[in-house]
Motif scaffolding. Sequence first.
Motif, PDB file in Angstrom:
ATOM      1  N   UNK A 290      43.301   0.822  12.742  1.00 22.52           N
ATOM      2  CA  UNK A 290      42.272   1.542  11.979  1.00 22.52           C
ATOM      3  C   UNK A 290      42.895   2.736  11.275  1.00 22.52           C
ATOM      4  N   UNK A 291      42.577   2.874   9.991  1.00 25.81           N
ATOM      5  CA  UNK A 291      43.018   4.004   9.175  1.00 25.81           C
ATOM      6  C   UNK A 291      41.797   4.853   8.852  1.00 25.81           C
ATOM      7  N   UNK A 292      41.903   6.163   9.131  1.00 22.92           N
ATOM      8  CA  UNK A 292      40.779   7.066   8.902  1.00 22.92           C
ATOM      9  C   UNK A 292      41.201   8.214   7.992  1.00 22.92           C
ATOM     10  N   UNK A 293      40.269   8.687   7.191  1.00 22.09           N
ATOM     11  CA  UNK A 293      40.451   9.893   6.403  1.00 22.09           C
ATOM     12  C   UNK A 293      39.582  10.955   7.038  1.00 22.09           C
ATOM     13  N   UNK A 294      40.237  11.946   7.627  1.00 20.87           N
ATOM     14  CA  UNK A 294      39.535  12.912   8.486  1.00 20.87           C
ATOM     15  C   UNK A 294      38.790  12.126   9.558  1.00 20.87           C
ATOM     16  N   UNK A 295      37.467  12.195   9.622  1.00 23.98           N
ATOM     17  CA  UNK A 295      36.763  11.498  10.695  1.00 23.98           C
ATOM     18  C   UNK A 295      36.163  10.179  10.293  1.00 23.98           C
ATOM     19  N   UNK A 296      36.338   9.734   9.052  1.00 27.44           N
ATOM     20  CA  UNK A 296      35.677   8.520   8.567  1.00 27.44           C
ATOM     21  C   UNK A 296      36.672   7.360   8.464  1.00 27.44           C
ATOM     22  N   UNK A 297      36.250   6.191   8.947  1.00 25.24           N
ATOM     23  CA  UNK A 297      37.148   5.048   8.859  1.00 25.24           C
ATOM     24  C   UNK A 297      37.217   4.561   7.416  1.00 25.24           C
ATOM     25  N   UNK A 298      38.434   4.209   7.002  1.00 26.07           N
ATOM     26  CA  UNK A 298      38.701   3.755   5.640  1.00 26.07           C
ATOM     27  C   UNK A 298      38.891   2.248   5.606  1.00 26.07           C
ATOM     28  N   UNK A 299      39.800   1.752   6.432  1.00 27.80           N
ATOM     29  CA  UNK A 299      40.049   0.318   6.493  1.00 27.80           C
ATOM     30  C   UNK A 299      40.446  -0.068   7.908  1.00 27.80           C
TER      31      UNK A 299
ATOM     32  N   UNK B 147      39.248  -5.396   6.555  1.00 31.70           N
ATOM     33  CA  UNK B 147      37.888  -4.981   6.193  1.00 31.70           C
ATOM     34  C   UNK B 147      37.947  -3.544   5.699  1.00 31.70           C
ATOM     35  N   UNK B 148      37.189  -3.250   4.648  1.00 39.15           N
ATOM     36  CA  UNK B 148      37.164  -1.919   4.061  1.00 39.15           C
ATOM     37  C   UNK B 148      35.784  -1.285   4.202  1.00 39.15           C
ATOM     38  N   UNK B 149      35.771   0.019   4.427  1.00 41.69           N
ATOM     39  CA  UNK B 149      34.527   0.772   4.383  1.00 41.69           C
ATOM     40  C   UNK B 149      33.979   0.737   2.955  1.00 41.69           C
ATOM     41  N   UNK B 150      32.686   0.423   2.760  1.00 42.41           N
ATOM     42  CA  UNK B 150      32.116   0.426   1.406  1.00 42.41           C
ATOM     43  C   UNK B 150      32.297   1.766   0.696  1.00 42.41           C
ATOM     44  N   UNK B 151      32.349   2.853   1.470  1.00 43.47           N
ATOM     45  CA  UNK B 151      32.502   4.176   0.875  1.00 43.47           C
ATOM     46  C   UNK B 151      33.868   4.339   0.218  1.00 43.47           C
ATOM     47  N   UNK B 152      34.916   3.754   0.829  1.00 39.79           N
ATOM     48  CA  UNK B 152      36.281   3.969   0.337  1.00 39.79           C
ATOM     49  C   UNK B 152      36.839   2.780  -0.440  1.00 39.79           C
TER      50      UNK B 152
END
Length: 281
Positions: A261-270, A102-107
Amino acid sequence: MSHWLDAGVRGFWRVAGRAVNLAGDDSWLAAPTSLSPRVADSWLDAEAERLGGRLEHNSVGGGLLPSMAMLDGPGFSAAALRPEIRDFYEHTADWRLEVWSAWSPLFWPGGELISRLYGRRVEQLALPMRPLDVAHGMDSRVTLISDAAGAQVGAAWERMLRGSGRHVFSGCYSARRLPGSDHMSVHVAFPLEAGNVQVFLRPSVTAEGALLLESPSGRFGEDGAYVVVEERGSAHAVRVPLHETFHVYVDPAGVLRTDHELRLRGRWVTRLHYRLERREA
């Protein structure tokens, strides 16, 4: 076009990073690289030659680590792990896996662009972008890497889409101690042409015997993610703000699972979820 794109990316990381001496004080960052743009398993022979050792392809019963006890130290005891988890890491080749993503819509748009321009072409770090990408499942293959004395110093874990055979990940797994650290880390290096992406993960055990592997934020030289470029007779490295968490556990039905879970800084990416089962099952 792809040649210039790849060269431009490496140039960016050289400028963003710091010069490192992989044969000296920064040897903790010495890791396999690929000699060709298409990675897949092309780096294995060169790594065995670099170490003066040999490869054991399609190892039966081979694991990412010869023993989880290699990680014993502050905050971690292999004896406290559920036996299924130890078995998976010590005998990875005996297990098969199914995966959901599953991917974050933002990323998602950025991930799709990187996948199209880079991941699928080089067959490395090609994260599945849609659930149907892994609908037919994922195959894996373990190759043990030994030094001149015959001791296991690494394990290549290749994961391929069952439907197409295309490589998704090709990583080298081992245990390393970072400079000045009081604990061992799980070290994963993903070879790329003239460089690699590396992750140092701190292990811990929960009260239920589950395994946590985390690459937190921190300073250069601590657990986390790094990009290394080896080109033009020099090496440069940069710590990147990518953070990962792996939660490996046995569910109430007795099934071994992993939440990644993979995060960029504090936001989850995938987020990836793995269901793991022994092949004879």
